[in-house]
Design a protein around this motif. Structure first.
Motif, PDB file in Angstrom:
ATOM      1  N   THR A 193       0.831  -1.220   0.000  1.00 46.98           N
ATOM      2  CA  THR A 193       0.000   0.000   0.000  1.00 46.98           C
ATOM      3  C   THR A 193       0.863   1.267   0.000  1.00 46.98           C
ATOM      4  OG1 THR A 193      -0.106  -0.065   2.430  1.00 46.98           O
ATOM      5  CG2 THR A 193      -1.880  -1.160   1.214  1.00 46.98           C
ATOM      6  N   LEU A 194       2.086   1.153  -0.490  1.00 51.19           N
ATOM      7  CA  LEU A 194       3.002   2.289  -0.473  1.00 51.19           C
ATOM      8  C   LEU A 194       2.430   3.502  -1.219  1.00 51.19           C
ATOM      9  CD1 LEU A 194       5.760   3.507   0.231  1.00 51.19           C
ATOM     10  CD2 LEU A 194       6.655   2.523  -1.892  1.00 51.19           C
ATOM     11  N   ILE A 195       1.849   3.253  -2.389  1.00 55.24           N
ATOM     12  CA  ILE A 195       1.308   4.355  -3.187  1.00 55.24           C
ATOM     13  C   ILE A 195       0.168   5.046  -2.437  1.00 55.24           C
ATOM     14  CG2 ILE A 195       0.075   4.939  -5.322  1.00 55.24           C
ATOM     15  CD1 ILE A 195       1.590   2.684  -6.700  1.00 55.24           C
ATOM     16  N   ASN A 196      -0.720   4.236  -1.844  1.00 54.20           N
ATOM     17  CA  ASN A 196      -1.839   4.796  -1.090  1.00 54.20           C
ATOM     18  C   ASN A 196      -1.367   5.641   0.090  1.00 54.20           C
ATOM     19  OD1 ASN A 196      -2.576   2.022  -2.303  1.00 54.20           O
ATOM     20  ND2 ASN A 196      -4.583   2.963  -1.970  1.00 54.20           N
ATOM     21  N   ARG A 197      -0.397   5.095   0.833  1.00 53.06           N
ATOM     22  CA  ARG A 197       0.119   5.810   2.000  1.00 53.06           C
ATOM     23  C   ARG A 197       0.811   7.107   1.578  1.00 53.06           C
ATOM     24  NH1 ARG A 197       0.900   2.398   6.679  1.00 53.06           N
ATOM     25  NH2 ARG A 197       0.077   0.306   6.278  1.00 53.06           N
ATOM     26  N   ALA A 198       1.626   6.996   0.522  1.00 50.80           N
ATOM     27  CA  ALA A 198       2.369   8.171   0.059  1.00 50.80           C
ATOM     28  C   ALA A 198       1.411   9.270  -0.408  1.00 50.80           C
ATOM     29  CB  ALA A 198       3.320   7.782  -1.060  1.00 50.80           C
ATOM     30  N   TYR A 199       0.378   8.875  -1.138  1.00 53.16           N
ATOM     31  CA  TYR A 199      -0.562   9.880  -1.626  1.00 53.16           C
ATOM     32  C   TYR A 199      -1.350  10.500  -0.467  1.00 53.16           C
ATOM     33  CZ  TYR A 199      -4.062  12.298  -4.334  1.00 53.16           C
ATOM     34  OH  TYR A 199      -4.870  13.282  -4.859  1.00 53.16           O
ATOM     35  N   GLY A 200      -1.791   9.663   0.463  1.00 50.98           N
ATOM     36  CA  GLY A 200      -2.538  10.166   1.616  1.00 50.98           C
ATOM     37  C   GLY A 200      -1.726  11.161   2.425  1.00 50.98           C
ATOM     38  N   ILE A 201      -0.459  10.831   2.671  1.00 56.42           N
ATOM     39  CA  ILE A 201       0.414  11.726   3.436  1.00 56.42           C
ATOM     40  C   ILE A 201       0.672  13.020   2.673  1.00 56.42           C
ATOM     41  CG2 ILE A 201       2.764  12.005   4.325  1.00 56.42           C
ATOM     42  CD1 ILE A 201       2.729   9.007   5.001  1.00 56.42           C
ATOM     43  N   SER A 202       0.893  12.903   1.355  1.00 56.21           N
ATOM     44  CA  SER A 202       1.183  14.100   0.558  1.00 56.21           C
ATOM     45  C   SER A 202      -0.011  15.051   0.539  1.00 56.21           C
ATOM     46  CB  SER A 202       1.583  13.709  -0.867  1.00 56.21           C
ATOM     47  OG  SER A 202       0.513  13.067  -1.525  1.00 56.21           O
ATOM     48  N   VAL A 203      -1.223  14.503   0.440  1.00 57.66           N
ATOM     49  CA  VAL A 203      -2.424  15.342   0.446  1.00 57.66           C
ATOM     50  C   VAL A 203      -2.577  16.033   1.799  1.00 57.66           C
ATOM     51  CG1 VAL A 203      -4.955  15.304   0.442  1.00 57.66           C
ATOM     52  CG2 VAL A 203      -3.698  14.071  -1.321  1.00 57.66           C
ATOM     53  N   ALA A 204      -2.447  15.261   2.869  1.00 55.04           N
ATOM     54  CA  ALA A 204      -2.612  15.829   4.208  1.00 55.04           C
ATOM     55  C   ALA A 204      -1.568  16.909   4.485  1.00 55.04           C
ATOM     56  CB  ALA A 204      -2.522  14.720   5.256  1.00 55.04           C
ATOM     57  N   LEU A 205      -0.310  16.615   4.156  1.00 56.82           N
ATOM     58  CA  LEU A 205       0.763  17.590   4.413  1.00 56.82           C
ATOM     59  C   LEU A 205       0.593  18.852   3.570  1.00 56.82           C
ATOM     60  CD1 LEU A 205       3.981  15.378   4.730  1.00 56.82           C
ATOM     61  CD2 LEU A 205       2.868  16.714   6.519  1.00 56.82           C
ATOM     62  N   SER A 206       0.206  18.680   2.307  1.00 58.54           N
ATOM     63  CA  SER A 206       0.056  19.849   1.440  1.00 58.54           C
ATOM     64  C   SER A 206      -1.080  20.739   1.915  1.00 58.54           C
ATOM     65  CB  SER A 206      -0.185  19.411  -0.003  1.00 58.54           C
ATOM     66  OG  SER A 206      -1.390  18.684  -0.126  1.00 58.54           O
ATOM     67  N   VAL A 207      -2.190  20.129   2.317  1.00 52.98           N
ATOM     68  CA  VAL A 207      -3.337  20.913   2.796  1.00 52.98           C
ATOM     69  C   VAL A 207      -2.976  21.648   4.082  1.00 52.98           C
ATOM     70  CG1 VAL A 207      -5.668  20.775   3.767  1.00 52.98           C
ATOM     71  CG2 VAL A 207      -5.105  19.502   1.685  1.00 52.98           C
ATOM     72  N   ILE A 208      -2.374  20.927   5.021  1.00 52.63           N
ATOM     73  CA  ILE A 208      -2.056  21.533   6.317  1.00 52.63           C
ATOM     74  C   ILE A 208      -1.016  22.638   6.164  1.00 52.63           C
ATOM     75  CG2 ILE A 208      -0.991  21.102   8.573  1.00 52.63           C
ATOM     76  CD1 ILE A 208      -2.338  18.338   8.520  1.00 52.63           C
ATOM     77  N   THR A 209       0.073  22.350   5.456  1.00 51.82           N
ATOM     78  CA  THR A 209       1.155  23.339   5.354  1.00 51.82           C
ATOM     79  C   THR A 209       0.746  24.563   4.529  1.00 51.82           C
ATOM     80  OG1 THR A 209       2.069  22.082   3.487  1.00 51.82           O
ATOM     81  CG2 THR A 209       3.011  21.661   5.659  1.00 51.82           C
ATOM     82  N   VAL A 210       0.127  24.328   3.369  1.00 52.29           N
ATOM     83  CA  VAL A 210      -0.276  25.454   2.512  1.00 52.29           C
ATOM     84  C   VAL A 210      -1.353  26.295   3.195  1.00 52.29           C
ATOM     85  CG1 VAL A 210      -1.381  26.097   0.337  1.00 52.29           C
ATOM     86  CG2 VAL A 210       0.368  24.314   0.368  1.00 52.29           C
ATOM     87  N   ASP A 211      -2.394  25.644   3.704  1.00 51.61           N
ATOM     88  CA  ASP A 211      -3.505  26.393   4.292  1.00 51.61           C
ATOM     89  C   ASP A 211      -3.101  27.115   5.573  1.00 51.61           C
ATOM     90  OD1 ASP A 211      -4.837  25.323   2.195  1.00 51.61           O
ATOM     91  OD2 ASP A 211      -6.382  24.302   3.348  1.00 51.61           O
ATOM     92  N   LEU A 212      -2.389  26.415   6.450  1.00 54.32           N
ATOM     93  CA  LEU A 212      -1.933  27.074   7.673  1.00 54.32           C
ATOM     94  C   LEU A 212      -0.949  28.199   7.362  1.00 54.32           C
ATOM     95  CD1 LEU A 212      -1.462  24.234  10.329  1.00 54.32           C
ATOM     96  CD2 LEU A 212      -3.149  26.062  10.313  1.00 54.32           C
ATOM     97  N   GLY A 213      -0.110  27.989   6.344  1.00 58.41           N
ATOM     98  CA  GLY A 213       0.825  29.037   5.933  1.00 58.41           C
ATOM     99  C   GLY A 213       0.107  30.285   5.450  1.00 58.41           C
ATOM    100  N   LEU A 214      -0.932  30.093   4.620  1.00 57.55           N
ATOM    101  CA  LEU A 214      -1.708  31.226   4.115  1.00 57.55           C
ATOM    102  C   LEU A 214      -2.466  31.933   5.242  1.00 57.55           C
ATOM    103  CD1 LEU A 214      -3.114  29.652   0.816  1.00 57.55           C
ATOM    104  CD2 LEU A 214      -1.387  31.451   1.005  1.00 57.55           C
ATOM    105  N   ILE A 215      -3.029  31.143   6.146  1.00 58.94           N
ATOM    106  CA  ILE A 215      -3.769  31.731   7.269  1.00 58.94           C
ATOM    107  C   ILE A 215      -2.823  32.514   8.174  1.00 58.94           C
ATOM    108  CG2 ILE A 215      -5.016  31.172   9.398  1.00 58.94           C
ATOM    109  CD1 ILE A 215      -6.282  28.816   7.823  1.00 58.94           C
TER     110      ILE A 215
END
Length: 317
Positions: A193-215
């Motif tokens: 499930t490497l692809i699934n895990r990698a994609y899930g982590i990338s989505v979560a990190l991108s949302v948190i870092t980008v959105d919190l950064g903008l806020i």
């Protein structure tokens, strides 16, 4: 003699609820139900108040309506199945239904984050460049920002169920969770499930870092502008309009970060604590947001009193 062994793909999952607290499920269902009712009631009042009061037909309150609608959908996506588990022992959930619930929950979570970013941008424009507020946040722009948040959530989460559908599920069917969460479902697959895990982590990190950064950037600029104001009254008013937004963001992002980190590095955190925090992350902000905005935002507070309580007094007379 050769023996042919065929593996049958499982068709449903078993949601445990809160591991270790199964005997208390009926009691846990009470606060879940209260939060769900508060979410529906509070957010409906916010939407109705803004709809009925022409003076609230402004971008800030339109964004608040978006948040209220999103909160009601998010709470409904999670709470109904939780209550089924806690009160009616309805633990089983169809495979495709599970993926559907997972998709809606994660999409709505990302949309919620996007709306919080938009609301921070709204306050930035209102306080830092007030003379251009009407020309920047036009009705057309409000609609475009809302659609952008919706499309981002839909597209970012869409690969998650599609990637899961390609995985074989043969033996593991017990999800140690109160709802179908992405990583909890992925862990049950009988394949890499490497692809699934990698994609899930990338989505979560991108949302948190980008959105919190903008806020964070928006509020740093806002604070700089506020403290440059000469009038103490204007300074207090500006800070007051931001207080509700800050409270909402703290309530939303704190349990979200805890749940995300627990899945990846919090191996010593008891499963029951993780599931409770993950459930709080979905239900508490949705119930608290209307209270926060109703108390902190004077315009909404006054209109709610005028529309509901004043009308009630006249009716009694």
């Amino acid at each position: 003699m050769a023996v042919n062994v065929t593996c049958q793909h499982i068709t449903s999952f078993f949601l445990v609820g809160i591991p270790g607290l199964e005997n208390f499920h009926c009691w846990i269902g009470i606060p879940v139900c209260l939060l769900f009712v508060l979410t529906l009631l509070g957010n409906s009042i916010i939407i109705l108040t803004i709809k009925l009061e022409p003076s609230l037909h402004q971008p800030m309150y339109f964004f608040l309506c978006m948040l209220a609608m999103n909160d009601m959908c998010l709470a409904t996506s999670a709470a109904l199945k939780m209550l089924g588990i806690f009160w009616f022992d309805a633990h089983w959930i169809d495979f495709d239904t599970c993926l559907t619930q997972m998709y809606f929950i994660h999409t709505l979570c990302i949309m919620e984050s996007a709306i919080l970013v938009i609301m921070a941008f709204d306050r930035f424009v209102a306080i830092c460049i007030p003379l251009h507020y009407a020309s920047i946040l036009t009705p057309s722009m409000v609609t475009k920002l809302g659609l952008a948040g919706l499309i981002r959530g839909v597209l970012m989460v869409l690969p998650c169920p599609l990637l899961i559908k390609r995985l074989p599920y043969y033996t593991k069917y017990i999800i140690h969770h109160a709802y179908c969460e992405h990583m909890a479902v992925v862990k049950l697959a009988s394949a890499n499930t490497l692809i699934n895990r990698a994609y899930g982590i990338s989505v979560a990190l991108s949302v948190i870092t980008v959105d919190l950064g903008l806020i964070a950037t928006s509020y740093v600029k806002i604070l700089q502008a506020v403290f440059r104001l000469s009038s103490q009254n204007a300074r207090s008013k500006a800070l007051g309009t931001c207080a509700a937004h800050v409270c909402t963001m703290l309530v939303s992002y704190t349990p979200a970060l805890f749940s995300f980190l627990t899945h990846r590095i919090g191996k010593k955190v008891p499963p029951s604590v993780h599931i409770i925090v993950a459930s709080v992350y979905l239900l508490l902000p949705s119930a608290v947001n209307p209270v926060v905005y109703g108390v902190k935002t004077k315009q909404i507070r006054d209109r709610v009193i005028d529309l509901f309580f004043t009308h009630k007094k006249f009716s009694e007379k």
